[in-house]
Write an enzyme that holds these catalytic residues in place. Structure first.
Site, PDB file in Angstrom:
ATOM      1  N   THR A  22       0.855  -1.181   0.000  1.00  0.00           N
ATOM      2  CA  THR A  22       0.000   0.000   0.000  1.00  0.00           C
ATOM      3  C   THR A  22       0.893   1.233   0.000  1.00  0.00           C
ATOM      4  O   THR A  22       2.116   1.131   0.030  1.00  0.00           O
ATOM      5  CB  THR A  22      -0.907   0.000   1.248  1.00  0.00           C
ATOM      6  OG1 THR A  22      -1.853   1.040   1.137  1.00  0.00           O
ATOM      7  CG2 THR A  22      -0.090   0.215   2.509  1.00  0.00           C
ATOM      8  N   THR A  23       0.283   2.399  -0.029  1.00  0.00           N
ATOM      9  CA  THR A  23       1.004   3.661   0.142  1.00  0.00           C
ATOM     10  C   THR A  23       0.186   4.568   1.051  1.00  0.00           C
ATOM     11  O   THR A  23      -0.969   4.875   0.747  1.00  0.00           O
ATOM     12  CB  THR A  23       1.227   4.367  -1.209  1.00  0.00           C
ATOM     13  OG1 THR A  23       1.978   3.519  -2.083  1.00  0.00           O
ATOM     14  CG2 THR A  23       1.992   5.669  -1.005  1.00  0.00           C
TER      15      THR A  23
END
Length: 235
Positions: A15-16
């Protein structure tokens, strides 16, 4: 498809997530792709979770782990607010997450970014990576996409940004991670927290800035076939 693959093997999750302070508050941002190994389990998940009226948390790593930590902390903060008669500070929320993460570090696989605003210290960002360390930072980035963003933030972040500058930076950074990191994708969600309250914004994938050699979004396979091929790079 390999029918003999080990279903009990650990899944690669990515994810970010980003938290940025600005002159007056904080901006939190995240992509929306939840992956399970090579599969996208959810392409429009919300990784920015509300803890109190003035504090939110960005979640990365194991979705189950980050959700249960958020649920416990939300419950404890609700009790804390009732006892004090006023909202909990950002530092209290971050320390509760730190306590749960550290005491269960051998079982949890989650990295979190806590951001919010309170009347005592204003906008604050705290990073809580794997293991339960608590780090107060002017900006924090996490998840698999963060490895593409450290140099970008060293160059792009500056002290005393306005609200619009901070949000534009977050959206730009998440879109860059989406372009480079296969485990990040979907849409970009942002949460702005300041003395006036909370503002949530949504940026669909076809509205994000394109990066080097990225193709324009297409509605169908026919659009791709009918479009001209990109020019090859000259070395």
């Amino acid at each position: 498809m390999d029918l003999n693959m080990n279903l009990n093997a650990p899944h690669s999750m990515g994810t970010t997530i980003i938290g940025v302070t600005y002159n007056g508050g904080v901006v939190l941002g995240a992509d929306s792709r939840t992956s399970t190994g090579m599969y996208v389990a959810n392409r429009a998940s919300d990784k920015i979770t509300q803890l109190t009226e003035n504090v939110y948390v960005c979640r990365s790593g194991s979705a189950a782990d980050s959700q249960i930590v958020s649920d416990y902390v939300r419950y404890f903060l609700h009790q804390h607010t009732i006892q004090l008669g006023q909202p909990a500070t950002v530092k209290v929320a971050a320390n509760l997450i730190r306590l749960l993460s550290y005491n269960n570090k051998n079982m949890l696989e989650t990295g979190l970014i806590v951001g919010g605003w309170d009347k005592y210290e204003g906008g604050k960002i705290y990073g809580i990576p794997l293991g339960g360390t608590l780090i107060e930072q002017p900006f924090a980035i996490g998840g698999s996409g963060s490895s593409y963003l450290y140099g970008f933030f060293d160059q792009a972040w500056k002290e005393g940004m306005t609200k619009d500058e901070a949000e534009q930076l977050v959206v730009k950074a998440v879109s860059l991670a989406i372009a480079r990191d296969g485990a990040s994708g979907g849409v970009v969600r942002t949460v702005i927290i300041n003395s006036e309250g909370v503002t949530r914004n949504f940026y669909p994938g076809d509205k994000l800035p394109l990066w080097h050699e990225e193709l324009e979004p297409q509605n169908s396979l026919l659009d791709i076939l009918n479009s001209s091929s990109p020019e090859p790079m000259n070395i």
